[in-house]
Structure formats: structure tokens, C-alpha cells
Design a protein around this motif. Structure first.
Motif: not given
Ligand code: ZN
Length: 297
Positions: A146-155
Motif C-alpha cells: 500500500l505504501l509503495i503504491e501510494a508513494a508512486g501516485r503521490a509524488t
């Protein structure tokens, strides 16, 4: 026995160097929490981020006055669990031991090597009860994704989906010889705080993953300036914005899973029979072992 949790937050965030508050939090309330393991790093900040109830604690204290060897990790994690938290996101600044993990990059590590030396209080179960939790995978795989996906989308930052975090004692940074040794041993990141935080989260049956913010190349990279505290602080300011954006994106969706294996890890990890525990142990471990203690306890 009754559940001692307060259910004020479901996600805990432990902020590292450069992240001493979360300005996007709404409905903010500060609480002091005391634990059988002493006081946390400071007041915990309760609030809402992207619709999720969170509890935030700055690992080094709000004024960055607690050195890595003295972080009250047991109190921080116990306090978060007492507020109802089921998963923790640890944010931390790290040095990179490989060229392709550059300053400004984000890393969601998958392994840890413990090279700490001080007694950092690495277990909750230090008397009356012996617990050996599995730690082959030190982070929650589900939360990592979840963290990997969120970081990819958010930054816009480069996000690396694995890495071995070497935790050194500090507070001094590495010598060049140490840095070279860690590189040859195959470690990817160097930092001072992953241990015992990850170990304690596992013992507390909390899902735990880390977002590491690369600030520098430690001191091994010829042509790059040797690491100084000021250089670290400057890059950290930029990294902290990426971390906050990642958290905001991650928490916009439901991220807690009460069925995750992390949430029941003690069921197969407690070596000591829990019948007939001394009262002091029942009291000390009420929050952590409550659901396993005999009903009469
Ligand atoms: Zn988990």
C-alpha cells in the motif's frame, strides 16, 4: 478481561528527522499517555488525515532532542496501541549505500540488519513471560505494498520497493571504512532508528511498514560531499513534503486490515503458560496479552 484500548485512532504515524508535525491533520487534539514502559517521546497528536483517525508521535521529540539510542520506542508503540492503533507507518531519514538510491528518493525497505549496541529496550516481554516472535519478514508485506503504491501516485520522487536497512547505533555518522564495509555486506540503507521500532510493532501485533527518505550517500561516494548534519537537514525538508503527500494518499483509502497475520502473531509466539502469571505481569502486559490471558486473570 476487558479491552483496555481507547479506540481514538486506527493508524499510528511515527515521524523522524524533518517530520515533527503533520500540518494536514484536522480535528487536532494533543494527549499525554503514560505506559508501563515510561513516557513516549512527547505528547501524541490525535487528528484526522484523509478521513482516517491517526495518532502521530515525533520519534525524536517535538524539538528533536532525543538521540537515537534513547528513543522510548516501547512507550511510543505501547501508547499508540493503547489509543486503538492497529498499524504504524514509520517515517525516517536514511543514508544510501548504493548509487541508484539517490538523495530525494523514497525507499520502502523489506529487510533490516540490527547493528545497534546500546540497550534500546528491544522487547516488551522482559520479565515473567518469554515471547519469540517470527521476524524473518520484519515489515508487514500488505502495508508495504500500500505504501509503495501510494508513494508512486503521490509524488514525483523515485520510489524503490525494496532495500535492506542497516541500523547503526550513532549518534555519529559512519566512518568511510564502515560505510564501505556495509556496502560490501550488501546493505542498501543506513539509519539509526529502525530497531527496535519494527521489533516492538511486531510484538504489539501491529502492522508496520517504513517509508525511508534518502538524504545523502553516507560518506562512501567519491565526488560527493561527506555527510554533515546541515546537508541532511536541507534535503530532509524536501523529502518531508513527499512523505506527507504519500501519507495523505495512502490514508484516503481504507488501509487497516484486522485480519492481517501481524494482528495475531502472538498466538504462536508465547513460550510461557499464561495461567498463574504473577499479578505484576498481568498488569504490565494487560494491553499486549489481554486477549490471550485466561478469563479469570
Ligand atoms: Zn500486517
Amino acid at each position: 478481561m476487558s479491552d483496555p484500548r481507547r479506540y481514538e485512532a486506527e493508524v499510528g504515524i511515527i515521524g523522524g528527522s524533518g517530520i515533527y508535525e503533520l500540518d494536514a491533520l484536522t480535528d487536532v487534539r494533543r494527549v499525554r499517555v503514560s505506559t508501563p514502559y515510561g513516557d513516549p517521546s512527547g505528547e501524541l497528536v490525535l487528528g484526522e488525515l484523509s478521513g482516517t483517525r491517526v495518532a502521530f508521535v515525533p520519534r525524536h521529540g517535538a524539538r528533536h532532542h532525543i538521540l537515537p539510542s534513547r528513543i522510548p520506542a516501547r512507550a511510543n508503540i505501547h501508547a499508540l496501541k493503547s489509543l486503538g492503533v492497529r498499524q504504524i507507518l514509520g517515517i525516517s531519514a536514511v543514508g544510501s549505500l548504493r548509487e541508484d538510491y539517490a538523495p530525494g528518493d523514497l525507499v520502502v525497505p523489506d529487510q533490516i540488519v540490527d547493528r545497534t549496541r546500546a540497550d534500546r529496550g528491544a522487547t516488551f516481554f522482559d520479565q515473567d513471560v518469554v515471547v519469540h516472535v517470527a521476524f524473518a519478514e520484519p515489515y508487514c508485506g500488505r502495508l508495504r505494498q500500500l505504501l509503495i503504491e501510494a508513494a508512486g501516485r503521490a509524488t514525483m520522487a523515485t520510489v524503490h520497493d525494496s532495500g535492506t536497512y542497516c541500523c547503526m547505533e550513532g549518534p555519529q555518522f559512519s566512518t568511510r571504512a564502515e560505510s564501505e564495509m556495509h556496502r560490501r555486506l550488501g546493505f542498501d540503507l543506513i539509519g539509526m532508528t529502525a530497531v527496535p521500532e519494527a521489533k516492538l510493532a511486531r510484538e504489539a501485533e501491529l502492522c508496520y511498514a517504513a517509508l525511508c527518505l534518502v538524504t545523502d550517500y553516507d560518506c562512501w561516494f567519491d565526488g560527493h560531499e561527506d555527510v554533515t548534519a546541515q546537508a541532511v537537514v536541507d534535503v530532509m525538508r524536501r523529502n518531508s513534503e513527499a512523505a506527507k503527500a504519500t501519507l495523505t494518499t495512502l490514508l484516503a483509502k481504507k488501509s487497516v486490515d484486522p485480519e492481517c497475520a501481524c494482528q495475531n502473531v502472538l498466538a504462536s509466539s508465547i513460550n510461557t503458560p499464561l495461567e498463574g502469571l504473577p499479578d505484576r505481569a498481568v498488569e504490565r502486559y494487560a494491553l499486549l496479552l489481554g486477549k490471550y490471558l485466561p478469563a479469570s486473570a
